[in-house]
Design an enzyme around this catalytic site. Structure first.
Site, PDB file in Angstrom:
ATOM      1  N   CYS A  22      -1.729  14.233 -20.275  1.00  0.00           N
ATOM      2  CA  CYS A  22      -1.775  13.161 -21.279  1.00  0.00           C
ATOM      3  C   CYS A  22      -0.440  13.064 -22.003  1.00  0.00           C
ATOM      4  CB  CYS A  22      -2.894  13.407 -22.293  1.00  0.00           C
ATOM      5  SG  CYS A  22      -2.634  14.921 -23.249  1.00  0.00           S
ATOM      6  N   CYS A  25       0.204  15.876 -24.468  1.00  0.00           N
ATOM      7  CA  CYS A  25       0.640  17.144 -23.853  1.00  0.00           C
ATOM      8  C   CYS A  25       2.129  17.088 -23.537  1.00  0.00           C
ATOM      9  CB  CYS A  25      -0.132  17.393 -22.558  1.00  0.00           C
ATOM     10  SG  CYS A  25      -1.899  17.193 -22.766  1.00  0.00           S
ATOM     11  N   ASP A 403      23.786 -19.725 -16.054  1.00  0.00           N
ATOM     12  CA  ASP A 403      25.133 -20.029 -15.596  1.00  0.00           C
ATOM     13  C   ASP A 403      24.969 -20.947 -14.384  1.00  0.00           C
ATOM     14  OD1 ASP A 403      27.964 -19.762 -15.176  1.00  0.00           O
ATOM     15  OD2 ASP A 403      27.486 -18.422 -13.526  1.00  0.00           O
TER      16      ASP A 403
END
Length: 715
Positions: A22, A25, A403
């Protein structure tokens, strides 16, 4: 690095980590690594499962810092990676299965001997110990250090349940938590799989010819300059240049292009692409860690570790949210019995349920799973998004500036018209003089004129040109056969002829410009000999892309160009942009982007990543065309379209918006379900198993919701 360590020069090493369950952790591991002797700072990338260590630390020390999660660590460039353990399902989850069976036996015992029987209690206790051993190991340590994360809350809740004799619910909490953790790990692995699949596309060895001998060599032993032999049907292992052969190469893995690209001598080849037809001999130009695919993987992993604004909010919120839940749980357990003579057992139980439902795991995982999935999916489709922040900002775009050259157009000018006004000089002779002059020019359109001469087999390179010079911003001049010739803009010839430019010439120039062409006049100081018109062909897809962006709700699309106004207007109208800004210098583009940002907020600039660097940097999201093989585009842009394919732009906006919506849904849902569950405390309906189901359900739903981003297709 932190503020304290920014000025310190120290060794930087990156490692891959296996075993994160997780985000919490991962944060704990980061903190542990920072406290190691010899380490100045550490940064964990949960999305990519990596840790960057500033300073010195051995792998043994790092694994010790991650012992609470049984983490495994290897160097980043380890070619073999982690050894895949193919454990049977039963063995992999033996503790959870055993714990679940013991709970089942506990219920059977209860039905036979009644509640509270010693056998039932022993079965539930055994289930709690076996199913929650790894949970308690971390939870107790955190409790002693006063670190309040998800496992701490769970440990306190189960201990509390045991104290008040709720053995059944304590056991169910442990099992449901173990299932929730397994599902979370599986989900993040699924999200990371998009990057693992990128890592696996390039072969680990290649057939190399050295000193006249052919041999299979591991990619990390291949040197720049080696000749790599690629047979039909083989994947290409290294970046290089074709020295012999001709083939069609499938570049989908790098650029997202679905159609194979023809490759012949002097063409670039990328590692990870597939040689479909002929035998190729390729000169290796980059070492394995510098190949385009290696750079893409590195940049995507870094991007997955970058915190998006919503993730930064969640992390900050969770920091204060967890201690607040501890306080609320304590108040729920203590206040009713103390002030209203309510049952201690009932309200301590309710307090424990608040602890469980308050776990922030669903909230913490809500953003990373969406970011990791979206960035991985984009990479597989030939789009490199360099961080969660750009993913979110691309989803909130209101205006996009383009551009012209090389973006809306192909960037390869061609001669479209050649009109002569005098007959004394033949067409071929005049074209050879024009090509000879342009051959000495640095003008971007010169290549089109030289290509035209070569196509018509008109020699020009041996023509003697004397006193050649460039007239800044206007044209060029030079003497051929004692006659001084000029090639340039109408402004130049107006000056030369004192404003007496023939009306027919002026009319022809105007017509050509209105067609989107650049007209150049050829002549002497006293007469016009010809007009040669050059046009940069518009990409076939530009019109469709602009339409799709407008359909997606992009309010303003602007074309920025240094070209003249008539040419720019013609191209702008053809592709369908809402606004055209012409005759701009690079600094003008920069100022215009700044103006757009003040008006619209979120603005993207799409360019080639070289000439447009200032404007790309000033925009909210800088998008570079043709990232594959272009180091500048990969480094300067926030998003790179790897295959030089403008059709990827609407997909990028669509994916970003989807990710943004899913992140908002996840945060709202994970907080909403907590609030609903907490409100159940008021009538006393909240139970431990409802609390854990709410927490597990929220985690599972936000994760599955995030994984929906894998299904967003490029159509």
């Amino acid at each position: 690095m932190t503020e304290e360590t920014k000025g310190i020069e120290c060794q930087k090493t990156v490692y891959r980590v296996q075993g994160f369950t997780c985000a919490g952790c991962a944060a704990t591991f980061e903190k542990n690594v920072r406290h190691l002797k010899g380490v100045v700072d550490a940064k964990v990338n949960f999305g990519a499962s990596k840790v960057t260590v500033f300073g010195e630390a051995t792998i043994k020390d790092l694994e010790k810092a991650g012992a609470f999660e049984s983490l495994k660590v290897i160097p980043e460039n380890d070619q073999e990676g982690f050894a895949e353990k193919k454990e049977p399902f039963v063995l992999k989850y033996l503790n959870v299965i055993t714990a679940a069976l013991l709970v089942l036996l506990g219920y059977v015992s209860q039905s036979i001997y009644g509640e509270g029987h010693v056998l039932s209690v022993l079965l539930f206790v055994a289930s709690i110990v076996i199913g929650g051993f790894s949970l308690f190991k971390v939870g107790f340590k955190n409790l002693l250090r006063l670190q309040f994360d998800m496992k701490t809350l769970m440990t306190v809740a189960v201990i509390g349940a045991a104290i008040i004799g709720e053995w059944t619910e304590g056991a169910i909490v442990v099992i449901l938590f173990a299932i929730s953790e397994a599902l979370e790990r599986f989900s993040m692995d699924k999200a990371r799989q998009s990057i693992r699949s990128l890592m696996d596309i390039a072969p680990k060895e290649a057939l190399i010819r050295r000193d006249g001998q052919e041999m299979m060599i591991k990619v990390d032993e291949i040197e720049v300059g080696d000749i790599m032999i690629v047979k039909p049907g083989q994947k290409i292992a290294m970046d290089g240049v074709v020295r012999k052969g001709h083939s069609a190469v499938n570049q989908a893995a790098i650029t997202g292009e679905s159609v194979p690209v023809e490759k012949s001598v002097d063409d670039d080849i990328f590692a990870g692409t597939l040689n479909e037809e002929g035998l190729l001999e390729v000169e290796v130009t980059k070492r394995v860690n510098d190949t385009t695919i290696a750079k893409i993987i590195h940049l995507v992993e870094e991007a997955q570790g970058e915190r998006a604004p919503s993730q930064a909010f969640v992390d900050k919120f969770a920091k204060y949210y967890t201690p607040a839940i501890m306080v609320v749980a304590a108040l729920v357990a203590i206040v009713p019995p103390l002030l209203f003579q309510a049952s201690w057992e009932v309200w301590v139980y309710q307090g424990l349920a608040v602890l469980v439902v308050g776990c922030p795991c669903a909230l913490v995982i809500s953003t990373p799973v969406a970011i990791v999935t979206a960035i991985g999916n984009a990479a597989k489709n030939g789009i490199l998004v360099k961080g969660g922040v750009y993913l979110e900002e691309a989803g909130a775009l209101k205006a996009i500036a383009f551009d012209k050259t090389g973006t809306l157009t192909k960037g390869k000018p061609v001669v479209t018209d050649f009109t002569r006004y005098q007959d004394q000089t033949g067409e071929k002779e005049l074209l050879s003089i024009i090509a000879a002059l342009e051959y000495r020019s640095q003008h971007p359109l010169a290549s089109a004129i030289m290509t035209k001469a070569e196509q018509e087999k008109i020699p020009y390179m041996d023509i003697a040109v004397e006193e050649f010079s460039s007239i800044t911003g206007k044209g060029i001049k030079g003497i051929v056969d004692q006659t001084e010739f000029y090639i340039g803009s109408p402004f130049l010839f107006n000056e030369l002829m004192n404003g007496d430019l023939p009306s027919k010439v002026e009319e022809d120039v105007r017509t050509l410009q209105e067609q989107g062409k650049t007209a150049m006049i050829v002549g002497t100081s006293s007469e016009v000999l010809a007009i040669i018109a050059v046009a940069d062909e518009v990409r076939e897809t530009s019109q469709e892309v602009i339409k799709k962006l407008h359909d997606l709700g992009i309010k303003k699309t602007i074309m920025l160009t240094g070209d003249n106004k008539r040419t720019a207007k013609a191209i702008g109208e053809h592709v369908g942009v809402t606004d055209v800004q012409a005759e701009l210098m690079p600094e003008d583009k920069l100022e215009y982007i700044k103006r757009l940002r003040s008006e619209y907020g979120n603005v993207a600039m799409v360019g080639d990543g070289v000439n447009d660097a200032p404007a790309l940097a000033a925009s909210t999201v800088g998008i570079a065309m043709g990232g594959a093989g272009t180091d500048t585009a990969l480094e300067t842009a926030d998003v790179a379209l790897m295959g030089d394919d403008l059709t990827k732009l609407p997909y990028t906006v669509k994916l970003s918006r989807k990710a943004l919506n899913i992140i908002k849904q996840n945060i709202t849902f994970s907080l909403g379900i907590k609030l609903v569950a907490l409100l159940l405390v008021i009538p006393g309906w909240l139970t431990l198993w409802i609390a854990i189901l709410a927490d597990m359900g929220a985690t599972l739903l936000v994760t599955l919701n995030g994984l929906r981003l894998l299904r967003v297709k490029d159509k």
